[in-house]
Design an enzyme around this catalytic site. Structure first.
Site, PDB file in Angstrom:
ATOM      1  CE  LYS A  55      -3.949   1.833   2.778  1.00 24.29           C
ATOM      2  NZ  LYS A  55      -4.857   1.618   3.812  1.00 24.29           N
TER       3      LYS A  55
ATOM      4  CB  SER B 187      -8.090   3.356   2.622  1.00 21.83           C
ATOM      5  OG  SER B 187      -7.320   2.848   3.721  1.00 21.83           O
TER       6      SER B 187
ATOM      7  CB  SER C 288      -8.538   0.659   5.713  1.00 18.47           C
ATOM      8  OG  SER C 288      -9.187   1.885   5.830  1.00 18.47           O
TER       9      SER C 288
END
Ligand SMILES: [Zn+2]
Lengths: 494, 490
Positions: free
Chosen positions: A80, A155, A179
């Site tokens: 990420k 996210s 997330s």
């Protein structure tokens, strides 16, 4: 060879690379080729790292040849883009860091690299990890590999999409209020948030420090356990990381649930989610029972306050954490008359609407006139939520509930912020309590107006430091039900 | 009314906030070296630069230093403490928040004992001592005066960012510029003795702000205060406070009202000037830093630190003045020169003559030290040899003239005074017969002077004493010489 390399689990690839029947270069090459094949449709990555990945793979092959056994040898990894990797841009999905090159590597990423994993790219995300659909990224669109017209969740949407589309065998995401678990559910994956403090946050660009936690997104529970075992443990660079021995989990995966008491949360009644969804969870609970678990009703009286509590604490911390993005030292700078104007114009241009909204909420909640009414009360509510769980865990070993209130939704379906915040209703209480929790595939639903079956996730949650039990139980459930294998991603059809 | 009369009508009330950079190997929250100076931005890392993703880890030595300081001032050490964030934007503050302490500082209360020039003791209570991190330093280039207005660009040096900083906040219990300086000196001496800071004002390791207000004598209410910043020596603290008191008296006397504000000190013109109004003060939005876990201070740690405290300067001052009978000024002089004080103490211990020890250390020995630019403590005269010399003088084995000569030779490295005296037969002659012979010889050889003396010019007596001493090669007991001369000429 039975399956394509990219479809093999991380555990399988590591076994083959360590055994010499597959090279890290081949394994990484297969992932890179898959990226070339599907990335234009998926958009999982902000920064693919083909060259670095090949060089890294050669190093892994050399280490294996030298006799090292690496738990993640040759395993392709998507990171990420809120985790630092030396010499690589780390954007947080934001314009303000669009061109920022990290000068150091996050501890969790470094530990995976040490374990033989190969970073194939930096994955897209909601800006500064704020969002539940990945639509808040300022730098690109990521699509759900199971239905390209839908969001991958957020996210950590890019991380989930990368693994879902076989562009990487494993991914690191970060979970603040859900997330990892929600995009895990949306992309037919295991999305695992460990106990707060179990995995170092050093090098993770903070959204809300007291809630942020790095964790894996994988296609199997065994892979999640392998990643967790590699990244968990104390880091002297993070004083909130817990200095207490880590119990390895990959060797403790269960075959049955007999003797386990699993709590079903009464407040989290699934009937209002719709008949199809209700049916999925009903079946999931029955499957747990069929595997030998004893089901109990548990009550989390304050769970309903979770969302409100979270949306005070997380913005409060983010308003402070994001202050450093001011144009003085790095990232975007808008030239202006004086330093005050430079701050204002840089931040106005650099942050997207959701980030600005939360900075404003947080600044307000911490301001002297409202601190007691909002921030302090939220901290008290947080304690109550944690206490509810403690009480519940006096009676049960694990808690089961939905990971999200719906399967992946279409782009632009959640236009008002509140309906987007509601996506995290089931995941936020565990985050507030710092508990380990994961999402495991539990069935498929074709939503009204949808054309394809979409995966749903069952959330399992355990007391702090009970990762071994949590992953062990999830493995037994996964093995018995095999929901993840029922459908292939849309991207593999062409 | 004259200035003095006006100052009798008003009482100044002063509170002082001191920032002290702590002496630690590394910075407050990272492993960078904590050293003064150096090429800009060379002592930095992702943590102290506030790079995205970096996290602070608290420096245990700095925490101990604050507890140590608190204990030295008799403060309470709460069982729990934590770090908070103080949020505001500032170009040389890397994270745009400062890690500090808000409602749970490491120490609470305590008092700083200080003494005035006349030796009287006084005390000012402390509100708290807390720990925080320093910011970087901006340089504004392209303008004539180095100010930001008119500068073409600004440069920031983050070497100092993250240096551990201790803030000592006093109660408003200081009642004049003189006492303010005495308070600061006591604070400085104590921190130096504790080894927690270099407390060098010129290097910025000691910085202070003074809150000044005035009130009519006899009133117990506090007047509106102003805060003076930018004072870089004790002299400027003194001048700035004096000038601010005078300014406030003038305003009140002419019917005006004091405005609460921050004022800067203009060293050149000797006046304070308005910097910014306190009404526009920031809302710092303090909240507990979620990157740092709260601290539990266990009693064992506190007791261990307490047991390691050295003798505190104010106690030493009392001992020097009360036990040794030193003048306040001399006691202070010794206390402010730690190696000299330690030297002095060793001489006292070895000789058991504090007065003589003081006389030699602050007198002849300090003179030699000045002449040769060698600190007494580093000279070739060991405290034990000096003590030997003192014992010789006190036992009347040598007279003070010989002692002075001996000391000069010891300074050159001659070693034990006792052995020199023995080897060279320098011991004082107290044999009246031997001295009488010298006296008679001198009287015989100086007929004219003796006549003058008898005629009433007694001031030539000194000359005759000198001649006798010379004849005895300095060994004659001067008291005996005097007595014999007086008898023979009387
Ligand atoms: Zn540093």
């Amino acid at each position: 060879m039975s399956t394509e390399i990219v479809e093999r689990s991380a555990a399988q690839i590591a076994r083959e690379v360590n055994g010499g029947s597959l090279s890290a270069r081949e394994a990484a090459g297969a992932a890179l080729a898959q990226i070339d094949r599907v990335e234009s449709r998926v958009g999982a990555f902000l920064t693919p790292l083909h060259g670095d990945a090949r060089a890294q793979a050669d190093l892994v092959d050399a280490r294996v040849r030298a006799g090292e056994r690496l738990p993640l040898a040759g395993v392709s990894l998507a990171v990420k883009d809120n985790m630092c990797l030396t010499g690589t841009r780390t954007t947080c999905g934001s314009k303000i860091l669009e061109r920022w090159i990290a000068p150091y590597t996050a501890t969790a990423v470094q530990r995976l690299v040490n374990a033989g994993a190969i970073v194939v790219g930096k994955a897209n995300m909601d800006e500064f990890a704020m969002g539940s659909s990945c639509e808040n990224s300022a730098l690109g669109v990521t699509r759900n590999p199971y239905d390209l017209d839908r969001v991958p969740g957020g996210s950590s949407g890019g991380s989930a999409a990368a693994v879902g589309a076989y562009e990487a065998a494993i991914a690191l995401g970060s979970d603040t209020g859900g997330s990892i678990r929600e995009p895990g559910a949306f992309c037919n994956l295991i999305g695992f948030k460990p106990t707060y403090g179990r995995v170092s946050r050093y090098g993770l660009i903070a959204f809300a420090s007291s809630l942020d936690q790095i964790g894996p997104l994988t296609r199997t529970v065994e892979d999640a356990a392998l990643v967790y075992d590699a990244i968990a443990g104390h880091d002297p660079m993070d004083s909130t990381s817990i200095d207490r021995p880590v119990e390895p989990t990959a060797n403790g995966l269960l075959e049955s649930l007999s003797g386990l008491k699993i709590g079903i949360v009464r407040q989290f009644d699934t009937r209002e989610l719709g008949d199809d969804i209700d049916e999925v969870y009903d079946r999931a609970y029955h499957d747990l029972e069929a595997l030998g678990a004893e089901l109990h009703d548990v009550s989390l009286p304050t769970a309903d306050y979770g969302l409100a509590t979270y949306y005070l604490i997380a913005p409060a911390e983010c308003s402070s954490n994001l202050a450093r993005f001011d144009g003085v030292r790095y990232g975007l700078r808008v030239e202006a008359q004086d330093v005050q104007a430079m701050y204002e114009q840089t931040r106005a241009a650099g942050f997207g609407p959701e980030v600005k909204r939360r900075i404003l909420i947080g600044t307000y909640a911490l301001s002297s006139g409202y601190y007691d009414a909002y921030y302090v009360r939220a901290q008290k509510a947080r304690t109550l939520v944690a206490r509810d769980f403690e009480k519940a865990f006096e009676d049960v070993d694990l808690i089961a509930c939905p990971a999200a209130s719906s399967p992946a939704f279409a782009f632009n379906a959640k236009s008002d912020p509140y309906s987007m915040y509601m996506m995290d209703y089931y995941t936020i209480p565990m985050s507030l309590a710092g508990l380990p929790a994961l999402s495991v595939p539990c069935g498929w639903v074709t939503p009204p107006g949808g054309t394809r079956p979409l995966p749903m996730g069952l959330q399992l949650c355990a007391p702090i430091f009970s990762e071994k039990l949590l992953l062990g139980a999830a493995h037994a459930y996964e093995r018995a039900t095999q929901h993840a294998l029922k459908h292939k991603p849309q991207v593999s059809e062409v | 009314m004259s200035q003095t009369l006006l100052e009798r009508k008003y009482q100044a009330v002063i509170g002082i906030e001191c920032h002290v950079e702590l002496k630690t190997a590394t910075k407050m929250f990272c492993g960078c070296a904590n050293e003064f100076g150096g090429e800009p931005n060379t002592k930095v890392c992702p943590v102290c630069l506030g790079m995205p993703g970096s996290l602070p880890v608290a420096n245990g030595v700095a925490i101990e230093h604050v507890i140590r300081s608190g204990l030295a001032f008799g403060a309470q050490i709460p069982a729990f403490s934590k770090f908070d964030r103080k949020n505001y934007f500032y170009p040389d503050m890397p994270k745009d928040y400062q890690i500090s302490q808000y409602d749970m500082p490491l120490t609470l209360g305590g008092e700083v004992k200080f003494w005035r020039e006349d030796g009287t003791m006084n005390a000012c209570r402390l509100v708290r001592i807390h720990l925080e991190e320093d910011t970087g330093k901006s340089t504004h280039a392209g303008s004539g005066d180095g100010r930001i207005a008119g500068s073409a660009y600004s440069l920031v040096d983050f070497n100092r960012a993250g240096v551990p900083l201790m803030e000592c906040v006093s109660e408003p219990e200081i009642y004049g510029a003189q006492d303010a300086v005495a308070y600061l000196e006591a604070l400085r001496r104590t921190l130096l003795a504790l080894g927690v800071s270099d407390v060098k004002m010129e290097e910025g390791s000691l910085r202070c702000d003074a809150n000044v207000s005035i009130r009519p004598v006899g009133s117990s209410e506090l007047g509106t205060k102003t805060e003076i910043k930018n004072m870089n020596s004790f002299r400027s603290v003194h001048r700035a406070i004096e000038s601010e008191i005078a300014r406030q008296i003038e305003i009140v006397e002419s019917g005006g009202r004091i405005v609460q504000e921050t004022r800067g000190w203009d060293e050149v013109n000797g006046v304070t000037h308005s910097m910014r109004s306190k009404e526009l003060a920031h809302d710092y939005r303090y909240f507990p830093d979620p990157d740092l876990v709260p601290m539990e201070i266990v009693p064992e740690t506190v007791e261990k630190i307490r047991a390691s405290l050295p003798e505190l300067p104010w106690k030493r001052f009392e001992r020097y003045t009360a036990e040794y009978g030193l003048e306040p000024k001399q006691a202070t002089q010794l206390i402010d020169n730690v190696p000299l004080a330690e030297y002095f103490e060793r001489v006292v211990t070895a000789s058991n003559h504090p007065q003589q020890a003081k006389n030699f250390v602050l007198g002849e020995l300090s003179r030699l030290a000045n002449e040769t630019q060698t600190p007494v403590a580093e000279s070739k005269v060991s405290p034990e040899h000096l003590a030997e010399l003192i014992v010789l003088v006190e036992g009347k084995s040598i007279n003070s003239k010989i002692a002075k000569e001996l000391l000069a030779r010891m300074w050159e490295g001659a070693g034990s005074p006792k052995s020199i005296v023995q080897a060279e037969g320098l011991a004082q002659t107290s044999d009246p017969a031997a001295i009488e012979k010298f006296v008679d010889d001198v009287i015989a050889a100086n007929e004219k002077v003796v006549a003058d003396y008898k005629a009433g010019k007694t001031n030539v007596g000194g000359f005759l004493v000198g001649q006798v001493m010379k004849a005895s090669r300095g060994k004659a007991d001067p008291a005996l010489v005097n007595e014999l001369l007086r008898r023979k000429l009387g």
